[in-house]
Design a protein around this motif. Sequence first.
Motif, PDB file in Angstrom:
ATOM      1  N   THR A  37       0.833  -1.211   0.000  1.00  0.00           N
ATOM      2  CA  THR A  37       0.000   0.000   0.000  1.00  0.00           C
ATOM      3  C   THR A  37       0.864   1.256   0.000  1.00  0.00           C
ATOM      4  O   THR A  37       2.059   1.198   0.292  1.00  0.00           O
ATOM      5  CB  THR A  37      -0.910   0.032   1.246  1.00  0.00           C
ATOM      6  OG1 THR A  37      -0.101   0.195   2.413  1.00  0.00           O
ATOM      7  CG2 THR A  37      -1.732  -1.237   1.374  1.00  0.00           C
ATOM      8  N   VAL A  38       0.213   2.364  -0.333  1.00  0.00           N
ATOM      9  CA  VAL A  38       0.847   3.679  -0.183  1.00  0.00           C
ATOM     10  C   VAL A  38      -0.087   4.537   0.672  1.00  0.00           C
ATOM     11  O   VAL A  38      -1.311   4.424   0.552  1.00  0.00           O
ATOM     12  CB  VAL A  38       1.107   4.382  -1.543  1.00  0.00           C
ATOM     13  CG1 VAL A  38       2.261   3.748  -2.271  1.00  0.00           C
ATOM     14  CG2 VAL A  38      -0.139   4.370  -2.417  1.00  0.00           C
ATOM     15  N   VAL A  45      -5.275   4.504   3.117  1.00  0.00           N
ATOM     16  CA  VAL A  45      -4.171   3.986   2.306  1.00  0.00           C
ATOM     17  C   VAL A  45      -4.728   3.514   0.971  1.00  0.00           C
ATOM     18  O   VAL A  45      -5.945   3.363   0.809  1.00  0.00           O
ATOM     19  CB  VAL A  45      -3.416   2.829   2.999  1.00  0.00           C
ATOM     20  CG1 VAL A  45      -2.661   3.334   4.210  1.00  0.00           C
ATOM     21  CG2 VAL A  45      -4.366   1.707   3.361  1.00  0.00           C
ATOM     22  N   ARG A  48      -1.136  -0.360  -3.817  1.00  0.00           N
ATOM     23  CA  ARG A  48      -0.088   0.069  -4.731  1.00  0.00           C
ATOM     24  C   ARG A  48      -0.423  -0.327  -6.172  1.00  0.00           C
ATOM     25  O   ARG A  48      -0.886  -1.447  -6.410  1.00  0.00           O
ATOM     26  CB  ARG A  48       1.212  -0.651  -4.334  1.00  0.00           C
ATOM     27  CG  ARG A  48       2.385   0.205  -4.136  1.00  0.00           C
ATOM     28  CD  ARG A  48       3.566  -0.598  -3.650  1.00  0.00           C
ATOM     29  NE  ARG A  48       3.997  -0.120  -2.356  1.00  0.00           N
ATOM     30  CZ  ARG A  48       4.694   1.000  -2.170  1.00  0.00           C
ATOM     31  NH1 ARG A  48       5.067   1.732  -3.189  1.00  0.00           N
ATOM     32  NH2 ARG A  48       5.030   1.368  -0.953  1.00  0.00           N
TER      33      ARG A  48
END
Length: 110
Positions: A37-38, A45, A48
């Motif tokens: 995740t980012v 979040v 990704r």
Amino acid sequence: MADPCLSCGACCASFRVDFHVSDLENHSGGGVPVALTVPVTATLVRMRGTDDGPPRCIALEGEIGSAVRCTIYDRRPGPCRDFAPYAALNIGDEACARARRRHGLAPLGE
Ligand code: SF4
Ligand code: SF4
């Protein structure tokens, strides 16, 4: 009938997948690996890859429209669990149809 999602995966390569941090593995009840995740905000979040151009979730394995697998299926985040809940029965919804069209696939049931 086979689950059409197993030969699709279009939604995993069409939309941003944002969710609450409580779905992360470092929270009780969550299971999504943080590394996949980012961060978006203090409480949100994103999977990704889902904001890339073109989007494709990092957790998706395989070829869209052919054979795919979510590598974190049993612990996928809320938006993925809630998406097109009857797709496995070959009943899609508008977002499912949009994702499939984007990848050159006919909407479910057509
Ligand atoms: S929910 Fe719809 S778009 Fe997503 S994998 Fe299943 S059939 Fe494809
Ligand atoms: S976590 Fe799994 S179900 Fe959700 S978008 Fe990524 S590959 Fe698809």
